[in-house]
Design a protein around this motif. Structure first.
Motif, PDB file in Angstrom:
ATOM      1  N   PRO A  98       0.807  -1.223   0.000  1.00 38.77           N
ATOM      2  CA  PRO A  98       0.000   0.000   0.000  1.00 38.77           C
ATOM      3  C   PRO A  98       0.839   1.271   0.000  1.00 38.77           C
ATOM      4  O   PRO A  98       0.419   2.294  -0.541  1.00 38.77           O
ATOM      5  CB  PRO A  98      -0.838  -0.120   1.278  1.00 38.77           C
ATOM      6  N   LEU A  99       2.026   1.245   0.592  1.00 34.51           N
ATOM      7  CA  LEU A  99       2.844   2.448   0.651  1.00 34.51           C
ATOM      8  C   LEU A  99       3.284   2.891  -0.741  1.00 34.51           C
ATOM      9  O   LEU A  99       3.307   4.086  -1.057  1.00 34.51           O
ATOM     10  CB  LEU A  99       4.059   2.241   1.545  1.00 34.51           C
ATOM     11  N   SER A 100       3.609   1.923  -1.596  1.00 33.71           N
ATOM     12  CA  SER A 100       4.030   2.272  -2.950  1.00 33.71           C
ATOM     13  C   SER A 100       2.831   2.554  -3.858  1.00 33.71           C
ATOM     14  O   SER A 100       2.983   3.163  -4.921  1.00 33.71           O
ATOM     15  CB  SER A 100       4.874   1.133  -3.558  1.00 33.71           C
ATOM     16  N   SER A 101       1.635   2.118  -3.455  1.00 34.69           N
ATOM     17  CA  SER A 101       0.435   2.343  -4.262  1.00 34.69           C
ATOM     18  C   SER A 101      -0.209   3.694  -3.977  1.00 34.69           C
ATOM     19  O   SER A 101      -0.909   4.241  -4.827  1.00 34.69           O
ATOM     20  CB  SER A 101      -0.585   1.228  -4.015  1.00 34.69           C
ATOM     21  N   LEU A 102       0.015   4.209  -2.768  1.00 32.41           N
ATOM     22  CA  LEU A 102      -0.536   5.516  -2.408  1.00 32.41           C
ATOM     23  C   LEU A 102       0.454   6.618  -2.793  1.00 32.41           C
ATOM     24  O   LEU A 102       1.665   6.444  -2.688  1.00 32.41           O
ATOM     25  CB  LEU A 102      -0.820   5.571  -0.905  1.00 32.41           C
ATOM     26  N   ASN A 103      -0.069   7.774  -3.207  1.00 24.27           N
ATOM     27  CA  ASN A 103       0.784   8.894  -3.578  1.00 24.27           C
ATOM     28  C   ASN A 103       1.272   9.593  -2.302  1.00 24.27           C
ATOM     29  O   ASN A 103       0.455  10.076  -1.511  1.00 24.27           O
ATOM     30  CB  ASN A 103       0.007   9.889  -4.447  1.00 24.27           C
ATOM     31  N   GLY A 156       1.297   0.173   8.702  1.00 28.35           N
ATOM     32  CA  GLY A 156       1.083  -0.724   7.570  1.00 28.35           C
ATOM     33  C   GLY A 156      -0.347  -1.235   7.489  1.00 28.35           C
ATOM     34  O   GLY A 156      -0.957  -1.264   6.412  1.00 28.35           O
ATOM     35  N   GLY A 157      -0.905  -1.618   8.626  1.00 23.24           N
ATOM     36  CA  GLY A 157      -2.276  -2.119   8.644  1.00 23.24           C
ATOM     37  C   GLY A 157      -3.289  -1.049   8.287  1.00 23.24           C
ATOM     38  O   GLY A 157      -4.263  -1.299   7.571  1.00 23.24           O
ATOM     39  N   PRO A 180      -2.794  -9.246   0.605  1.00 25.87           N
ATOM     40  CA  PRO A 180      -3.207  -8.089   1.410  1.00 25.87           C
ATOM     41  C   PRO A 180      -2.636  -8.062   2.818  1.00 25.87           C
ATOM     42  O   PRO A 180      -2.735  -7.039   3.492  1.00 25.87           O
ATOM     43  CB  PRO A 180      -4.736  -8.229   1.448  1.00 25.87           C
ATOM     44  N   THR A 181      -2.034  -9.169   3.278  1.00 26.11           N
ATOM     45  CA  THR A 181      -1.523  -9.200   4.654  1.00 26.11           C
ATOM     46  C   THR A 181      -0.014  -9.368   4.721  1.00 26.11           C
ATOM     47  O   THR A 181       0.536  -9.603   5.789  1.00 26.11           O
ATOM     48  CB  THR A 181      -2.190 -10.353   5.445  1.00 26.11           C
ATOM     49  N   GLN A 191      -7.078  -9.155  11.493  1.00 30.42           N
ATOM     50  CA  GLN A 191      -7.998  -8.018  11.431  1.00 30.42           C
ATOM     51  C   GLN A 191      -8.335  -7.660   9.979  1.00 30.42           C
ATOM     52  O   GLN A 191      -9.494  -7.393   9.656  1.00 30.42           O
ATOM     53  CB  GLN A 191      -7.371  -6.814  12.131  1.00 30.42           C
ATOM     54  N   ILE A 192      -7.325  -7.676   9.104  1.00 24.70           N
ATOM     55  CA  ILE A 192      -7.549  -7.347   7.694  1.00 24.70           C
ATOM     56  C   ILE A 192      -8.432  -8.398   7.030  1.00 24.70           C
ATOM     57  O   ILE A 192      -9.348  -8.073   6.257  1.00 24.70           O
ATOM     58  CB  ILE A 192      -6.215  -7.219   6.944  1.00 24.70           C
ATOM     59  N   MET A 193      -8.189  -9.677   7.342  1.00 22.45           N
ATOM     60  CA  MET A 193      -9.011 -10.736   6.750  1.00 22.45           C
ATOM     61  C   MET A 193     -10.443 -10.667   7.261  1.00 22.45           C
ATOM     62  O   MET A 193     -11.392 -10.873   6.491  1.00 22.45           O
ATOM     63  CB  MET A 193      -8.403 -12.108   7.045  1.00 22.45           C
ATOM     64  N   ASP A 194     -10.616 -10.362   8.535  1.00 21.10           N
ATOM     65  CA  ASP A 194     -11.970 -10.196   9.082  1.00 21.10           C
ATOM     66  C   ASP A 194     -12.677  -9.016   8.410  1.00 21.10           C
ATOM     67  O   ASP A 194     -13.877  -9.075   8.123  1.00 21.10           O
ATOM     68  CB  ASP A 194     -11.905  -9.967  10.595  1.00 21.10           C
TER      69      ASP A 194
END
Length: 329
Positions: A98-103, A156-157, A180-181, A191-194
């Motif tokens: 996500p860090l590289s996907s977000l501007n 990160g989460g 995704p995890t 938590q992300i999977m839930d």
């Protein structure tokens, strides 16, 4: 029930300085409406490239789809402009990092709100309100205070939750989550999977989970598709595959997963390493790492067939599934 997504005999190649690499070699699978399918396998097995092909974002000019078909709700995703027109609105993807996907230079609220401004003509005020609602839905604490934070100010989460919020902005019917995890601790993984499971139930969407970790999807997926060297080597209902592995690769992955509170004293890693896609062995690509391999395995690539004595939906590409079933269980 007809499939929402249908991938048939997909083949994706990449031109490299050393030669042509076949990253996906004849992969086939389906995803039904509201179903969760897990694409499993080690790094380099072709999972992410398969997802890129579905999204219409295979890197060019090096990568190209050379064979097969991909249909979404009866529409040909390989037809010019079709995947681009559906991307975001009907099919969305959460990427691995996500860090590289977000501007990094834009505030998170603005990045989420841009989806509404670009695709729905929302005003800045409307887009900001929609972004806030999404951040609250995905469980970001004090969302109203974090709208104007930058990506580096999130853990990160939390960044992964932001990516999920962006993917859900236009209420897609199919969500693809690529690892995704990864790099998250066990608690945050859960938590992300839930979160993904809850959002799927609320939206009624289909979900494709790409991962190398069998444990992550054990309680989430309906079916699994295991890939090795670009090929599908086993597929079926998740409990059926986990409890009655019919391919030595699947059995090996199962043996290398730690079980909290279980009786397993020692993990059993798969010997060897994934093959060089520029120099695949003849016959079965798993043969150099397989203790069941014989002359037939060297001469003939196994077809993906129903396993003896198991439900028809449980299939494996192995010349000796009886031995695997017997030894693994």
């Amino acid at each position: 029930m007809s499939a929402l997504l249908s991938v048939r005999d997909l083949r994706v190649e990449f031109a490299t300085s050393a030669g042509t690499v076949t990253a996906v070699d004849g992969a086939s699978f389906e995803v039904a409406p509201g179903e969760t399918v897990a694409l499993l396998g080690e790094s380099g097995s072709g999972k992410s490239v398969t997802a890129q092909a579905v999204m219409g974002i295979v890197p060019k000019p090096a990568g190209r789809i050379t064979d097969g078909s991909i249909e979404y709700d009866g529409r040909d995703l390989l037809a010019p402009g079709t995947a681009k027109g559906l991307r975001g609105r009907e099919i969305a993807m959460v990427f691995q990092d996500p860090l590289s996907s977000l501007n990094p230079v834009f505030r998170v609220g603005a990045q989420i709100g841009e989806m509404f401004r670009r695709h729905r003509g929302a005003s800045r005020k409307e887009a900001r309100a929609a972004a806030l609602e999404l951040m609250q839905r995905v469980g970001i604490p004090a969302a109203s205070k974090r709208l104007d934070d930058y990506p580096h100010q999130f853990s990160g989460g939390m960044r992964q939750r932001v990516m999920i919020a962006m993917a859900l902005a236009l209420s897609p019917r199919l969500l693809i989550a690529d690892e995704p995890t990864t790099a998250l601790d066990v608690t945050v993984q859960a938590q992300i999977m839930d979160l993904l499971s809850r959002l799927q139930a609320e939206e009624g969407m289909s979900l494709v989970l790409i991962t190398h970790d069998l444990g992550v999807v054990a309680d989430v997926a309906d079916r699994v598709v295991l890939m090795y060297a670009g090929r599908v080597v086993e597929t079926g209902p998740i409990r059926e595959v986990y409890e009655h592995s019919g391919h030595p690769y699947t059995a090996g992955l199962m043996g290398s997963v730690p079980i909290l509170g279980g009786e397993r004293e020692r993990l059993t890693p798969i010997q060897g390493a994934p093959p060089d896609l520029l120099d695949l062995p003849s016959g079965c690509s798993f043969r150099p790492r397989c203790r069941y391999a014989d002359t037939l395995c060297a001469e003939e690539e196994p077809a993906l067939l129903a396993l003896p004595g198991r439900p028809d939906l449980h299939r494996a590409a192995c010349h000796h599934p009886e031995g695997v079933l017997t030894d693994a269980h």
